[in-house]
Design a protein around this motif. Structure first.
Motif, PDB file in Angstrom:
ATOM      1  N   ARG A  38      11.784  -5.477  -4.618  1.00 57.24           N
ATOM      2  CA  ARG A  38      11.176  -4.834  -3.444  1.00 57.24           C
ATOM      3  C   ARG A  38      10.853  -3.356  -3.683  1.00 57.24           C
ATOM      4  O   ARG A  38       9.993  -2.795  -3.021  1.00 57.24           O
ATOM      5  N   GLU A  39      11.550  -2.729  -4.620  1.00 58.20           N
ATOM      6  CA  GLU A  39      11.253  -1.325  -4.935  1.00 58.20           C
ATOM      7  C   GLU A  39       9.929  -1.245  -5.697  1.00 58.20           C
ATOM      8  O   GLU A  39       9.471  -2.239  -6.250  1.00 58.20           O
ATOM      9  N   PRO A  40       9.338  -0.054  -5.775  1.00 59.86           N
ATOM     10  CA  PRO A  40       8.075   0.090  -6.510  1.00 59.86           C
ATOM     11  C   PRO A  40       8.244  -0.098  -8.017  1.00 59.86           C
ATOM     12  O   PRO A  40       7.279  -0.338  -8.728  1.00 59.86           O
ATOM     13  N   GLY A  86       7.376  -4.257  -5.294  1.00 60.25           N
ATOM     14  CA  GLY A  86       6.818  -4.097  -3.956  1.00 60.25           C
ATOM     15  C   GLY A  86       6.747  -5.403  -3.188  1.00 60.25           C
ATOM     16  O   GLY A  86       5.951  -5.547  -2.267  1.00 60.25           O
ATOM     17  N   THR A  88       8.995  -7.995  -0.936  1.00 58.54           N
ATOM     18  CA  THR A  88      10.233  -8.106  -0.174  1.00 58.54           C
ATOM     19  C   THR A  88      10.439  -9.554   0.255  1.00 58.54           C
ATOM     20  O   THR A  88       9.522 -10.171   0.807  1.00 58.54           O
ATOM     21  N   ASP A 102       4.367  -8.763   1.016  1.00 59.96           N
ATOM     22  CA  ASP A 102       3.962  -7.567   0.287  1.00 59.96           C
ATOM     23  C   ASP A 102       2.734  -7.040   1.012  1.00 59.96           C
ATOM     24  O   ASP A 102       2.534  -7.350   2.186  1.00 59.96           O
ATOM     25  N   LEU A 150      14.628  10.532  -9.224  1.00 51.85           N
ATOM     26  CA  LEU A 150      13.262  10.023  -9.126  1.00 51.85           C
ATOM     27  C   LEU A 150      12.286  11.090  -8.649  1.00 51.85           C
ATOM     28  O   LEU A 150      11.128  11.100  -9.022  1.00 51.85           O
TER      29      LEU A 150
ATOM     30  N   TYR B 394       4.897  -5.975   9.020  1.00 53.48           N
ATOM     31  CA  TYR B 394       5.187  -6.482   7.679  1.00 53.48           C
ATOM     32  C   TYR B 394       4.657  -7.900   7.469  1.00 53.48           C
ATOM     33  O   TYR B 394       4.530  -8.347   6.326  1.00 53.48           O
ATOM     34  N   ASN B 399      -0.497  -4.033   4.839  1.00 53.17           N
ATOM     35  CA  ASN B 399       0.580  -3.188   5.364  1.00 53.17           C
ATOM     36  C   ASN B 399       1.058  -2.144   4.354  1.00 53.17           C
ATOM     37  O   ASN B 399       1.901  -1.317   4.682  1.00 53.17           O
ATOM     38  N   GLY B 401       2.978  -2.443   1.888  1.00 59.63           N
ATOM     39  CA  GLY B 401       4.341  -2.655   1.376  1.00 59.63           C
ATOM     40  C   GLY B 401       5.400  -2.064   2.282  1.00 59.63           C
ATOM     41  O   GLY B 401       5.115  -1.273   3.179  1.00 59.63           O
ATOM     42  N   ILE B 402       6.645  -2.478   2.047  1.00 63.96           N
ATOM     43  CA  ILE B 402       7.744  -2.066   2.903  1.00 63.96           C
ATOM     44  C   ILE B 402       8.418  -0.822   2.340  1.00 63.96           C
ATOM     45  O   ILE B 402       8.687  -0.735   1.149  1.00 63.96           O
ATOM     46  N   HIS B 405      13.674  -1.227   3.950  1.00 66.64           N
ATOM     47  CA  HIS B 405      13.914  -2.660   3.788  1.00 66.64           C
ATOM     48  C   HIS B 405      14.792  -3.229   4.891  1.00 66.64           C
ATOM     49  O   HIS B 405      14.660  -4.384   5.258  1.00 66.64           O
ATOM     50  N   ARG B 452       9.630  11.840   0.043  1.00 65.47           N
ATOM     51  CA  ARG B 452       8.363  12.030  -0.666  1.00 65.47           C
ATOM     52  C   ARG B 452       7.184  11.881   0.305  1.00 65.47           C
ATOM     53  O   ARG B 452       6.271  12.703   0.325  1.00 65.47           O
TER      54      ARG B 452
END
Lengths: 407, 467
Positions: A38-40, A86, A88, A102, A150, B394, B399, B401-402, B405, B452
């Motif tokens: 799910r993270e980039p 990306g 989930t 997504d 990051l 979502y 969208n 992306g999430i 979460h 960010r």
């Protein structure tokens, strides 16, 4: 990257060390593998642990976390795993079938097997029911490392650190990297949780370590201005501009809780057998989602084993999931993983943790008879193991783990 | 630097100036705008809903337990009715769970008939239930229920999207919003007010004080005296993770005492389970510190009501301040010869009563307000849905992306909340518009990403710059 596949032999939920190791092994066996992250960026928690020691056993050299994470991703991609970032996962269904989302919105994908490798997270300020105000500058280690490693953002200059687990020292290293020295490290217990040599770190870096000390209230309006603590010397306020809440990990089971899979209250993770197979045998689980908390290397090995188990299962070489033996956690036992022993292999061990400092004998008994026992002098954060070879083949029913305390 | 969003108000003349953009101020802004007034809303915080309105139990009350025959009872009934009438058009949720008022002791049981009679006098239908009937509706209730009664129309709403929608409708129909614009003084002369603010002066025919926790101070500043005295009453809450929501279908209410409605257990519009509030007097109007021992006590209290909660995780803890006063009633004070109304002492029921209060205040103001013609064809915007009762972003394509979460908040939702004329100006405002950072991980996963995304776009950055 083309369209997300709507089917794979093995779909892996979570692209950290366990998930990627499983992907590599499953690819070696010729399975089609999709890893959903799910993270980039894939790689998991090591991505933002900008310090060694990582990778010695996996890659034969000492690495920092981000290097190790990149190497894992590269190996899995080279092996032919389809790594999707990306993405989930929203829900787990029998079948196995997953609802995912997504940028293209929500839809379902199917698989022959699913591996859950969703890892752990630390307990938040809310989960700890900490008092005080709610200013900015209160973070878990994970969020801190995300900011610093990051993004190069440093959220404070004089934080207090709560906890003395391994991850707490990882937080110190991250802060040191950013040129920040914590004003204090607090530990509610009377001794540090992590074992030497990590526990030497505060002294080496001249950070005051306060044992038997807990946070009463966090102070400040916009940003943290101080932390009210209670310790052996009574109550006082330590001026600080941030708080790092470290450790007290819990498996990331948000997906599993509403699903049909059985969870174990003791471990906080899904119920598995010695192959990592869940209560629905189409689902497997590996890595820190099984229990808090082990190293990246441990999770990698667990993931690799689960990947091989899935390949064996799809080749028809895995013994049936039932009839199984249930491992029950008795008095003094916080968790025992796996919770079930299926017929077949007796390699490996039960991972055991106690729920309080204990001295005496750890006993595994079956039908009123001890099949294994060992002398222990241990604490909740220490790893204990009972070899599965002690359990007779074909045993069913329930075997109970207990601690007979020394007088 | 946050943009100066209020240049258009400086030096202008308005029909109505509303001080305070809490739920009451937002409802007033909507009402007066629809009635045809040129409205300005002045808020001292960087973003709206930042005082009493930032924390409540998110229930749309029927007013069944309001003191019979009071203005409060009337405003709740009218507010409840208007919300039901308009919520769908504005894209707002209404989750009709119903409530149970539960007696756990003999003394509480003895009080149920009087409470039901009061509800009937307030025009709210109720139905008595035996212990067995109560358990049939709510099998997770702990032992010891003696009896209860059901109030079918008590509902759950989204406590922030509602006032955001009222404000958005006001804005799109011509109202002016000035945030970070504290009123510092004012004079009434020649049939109108000149208000001094931190960002310049403006003129208004009518001033309405909806300053909540600061209402008496604003009265004193503008009139020289206050008709009431704010005595902040803190309420602490514990929010359980989503799997706990299945333990309570209804809003579970205790038999109330003289000072408080007591500790409620209910679902939220976002699928969590909420426990609270406490009722604790304090002097501080700005900060509502949490108390670890009290939070543990709330957890214990919740677990006696629903024993199965013992195995559930806590997602969030928060505390709010009710703008209570030295008296129980709403403190609406009209000063006709100075075209001024203060709307004070709106305690626990502000969210439910806001639309009704706005109707009431509009009537009070009519005699000295400028001639207004209601808008013939007002704009009806919809606010983005973030509740579990309707489709979420979502699930939709595009969208981006999430980002969060735990609460499944998309990048598109965050970007939308950070842009436009009513864009979030603070992290808290962004949370209230989207639910980011409010889930089970409390920022473990998404803080870095949000820092960010929001960099340079908020009045106070998530991560302070260190020179």
């Amino acid at each position: 990257m083309g369209k997300l596949p709507d089917h794979a032999d093995l779909v892996i939920v979570g692209g950290g060390p366990a998930g990627l190791a499983a992907a590599i092994e499953a690819r070696k066996a010729g399975l089609s593998v999709a890893v959903l992250e799910r993270e980039p960026t894939a790689g998991g928690i090591p991505r933002h642990c900008n310090h060694p020691p990582y990778g010695v056993r996996e890659f034969g050299r000492l690495m920092k976390g981000p290097t190790y994470a990149r190497r894992l991703v590269a190996e899995a991609a080279a092996a032919g795993a389809d790594i999707r970032t990306g993405v989930t996962v929203l829900a787990l269904h029998s079948g196995p079938r997953l609802t995912v989302t997504d940028n293209c919105g929500a839809r379902d994908i199917t698989a022959r097997r699913v591996l859950l490798a969703t890892g752990v997270r630390e307990t938040s300020r809310a989960g700890r029911l900490l008092g005080g105000t709610k200013p900015g500058g209160i973070l878990n280690t994970g969020a801190l490392q995300g900011l610093v490693t990051l993004d190069g953002l440093v959220p404070f200059q004089r934080p207090v650190i709560l906890g003395t687990e391994l991850v707490s020292f990882s937080a110190i290293l991250t802060l040191r990297h950013a040129g920040v020295r914590p004003v204090a490290m607090l530990e509610p217990a009377s001794t540090p949780t992590a074992r030497w040599p990590s526990a030497m770190l505060p002294r080496l870096l001249r950070i005051p370590l306060h044992l038997g000390t807990d946070i009463v209230a966090i102070e400040g309006e916009q940003r943290v201005t101080g932390v009210r603590v209670r310790g052996p010397g009574g109550e006082r306020t330590i001026p600080a501009d941030g708080v790092v809440l470290t450790g007290r990990f819990r498996p990331e089971t948000a997906l599993m809780k509403p699903s049909h899979l059985a969870l174990d209250a003791g471990s906080g993770g899904p119920v598995v057998d010695q192959y990592g197979r869940c209560s629905d045998p189409d689902y497997f689980a590996a890595g820190n989602v099984l229990r808090p908390v082990e190293t990246a290397g441990w999770s990698f090995r667990e993931g690799a084993a689960a990947g091989r188990a899935v390949a064996a299962d799809l080749a028809g070489d895995l013994p049936a999931a039932a009839p199984f033996l249930t491992i029950a956690a008795g008095e003094g036992i916080k968790l025992a993983v796996p919770q079930r022993i299926a017929p077949g292999a007796r390699g490996g061990a039960l991972q055991v943790r106690v729920d309080r400092p204990l001295r005496g004998r750890l006993v595994l008994s079956l039908a009123g008879k001890a099949v294994a026992s060992q002398r222990i002098d241990t604490r909740p954060e220490r790893r204990l193991s009972v070899p599965l070879s002690a359990i007779p083949q074909g045993a069913t029913g329930t075997a109970t783990l207990t601690v007979e305390e020394a007088a | 630097m946050a943009p100066t969003i209020c240049v258009e108000a400086s030096g202008r003349a308005f029909d109505v100036a509303i001080i305070g953009a809490g739920v009451v101020g937002c409802a007033l802004a909507r009402r007066f705008t629809l009635d045809g007034a040129r409205v300005v809303i002045l808020e001292k915080a960087a973003d709206v809903l930042d005082g009493a309105s930032k924390a409540n139990s998110a229930i749309l009350h029927t007013g069944f337990d309001a003191p019979v025959g009071t203005l409060e009872a009337d405003c709740i009934a009218a507010g409840h009715a208007e919300y039901r009438e308009i919520h769908a058009r504005l894209g707002l949720p209404l989750i009709e769970t119903g409530a149970l008022v539960i007696a756990w002791t003999e003394a509480e049981e003895a009080r149920l008939p009087a409470l039901m009679e009061a509800a009937r006098q307030n025009g709210v239908p109720v139905a008595p239930l035996t212990a067995a009937e109560t358990y049939a509706l709510e099998p997770a209730l702990g032992p010891g229920v003696r009896a209860s009664f059901r109030v079918a129309a008590e509902s759950i709403i989204d406590p922030w999207s509602a006032p955001h929608a009222y404000l958005l409708q006001a804005f799109l129909n011509g109202a002016t919003l000035c945030r970070a614009t504290e009123v510092t003084g004012g004079t009434y002369e020649d049939g109108g007010w000149t208000l001094a603010t931190r960002r310049g002066d403006l003129r208004a025919s009518v001033v309405i004080n909806a300053a909540g926790l600061y209402g008496d101070l604003v009265d004193r500043q503008l009139l020289g005296e206050a008709s009431f005295q704010i005595r902040p009453r803190k309420g602490q809450f514990v929010v359980y993770d989503k799997p706990a929501a299945s333990l309570a279908a209804h809003i579970l209410l205790p038999v109330p005492t003289e000072t408080t409605k007591g500790v409620v257990v209910c679902q939220t519009a976002w699928g969590n389970l909420l426990v609270g509030p406490t009722a604790e007097e304090q002097d501080d109007r700005a900060n509502a510190p949490l108390d670890g021992a009290v939070l543990h006590g709330l957890r214990q209290k919740a677990e006696t009501i629903l024993p199965a909660l013992a195995g559930h995780e806590v997602n969030a803890v928060y505390a709010g301040l009710r703008p209570a006063t030295e008296e129980k009633n709403y403190r609406i004070n009209r000063v006709a010869d100075r075209a001024y109304v203060s709307v004070g002492g709106i305690r626990s029921t502000g969210l439910s009563a806001a639309l009704g209060l706005a109707q009431h205040v509009a009537e009070l103001v009519r005699p000295f307000a400028p001639q207004m013609v209601p808008l013939a064809d007002p704009v009806w915007p919809t606010v983005p849905n973030i509740s579990e009762s309707a489709p979420r972003d979502y699930e939709a394509p595009g969208n981006c992306g999430i980002v969060c979460h735990c609460e499944l908040v998309t990048r598109r939702e965050v970007e939308a909340a950070l842009s436009g004329p009513l864009a979030a100006q603070s992290v808290a405002g962004l949370k209230r518009r989207t639910r980011v950072l409010m889930g089970r991980c409390q920022g473990f996963y998404c803080s870095a990403e949000l820092a960010r995304i929001t960099e340079g776009r908020l009045s106070e950055p998530m991560v302070p710059p260190h020179g």
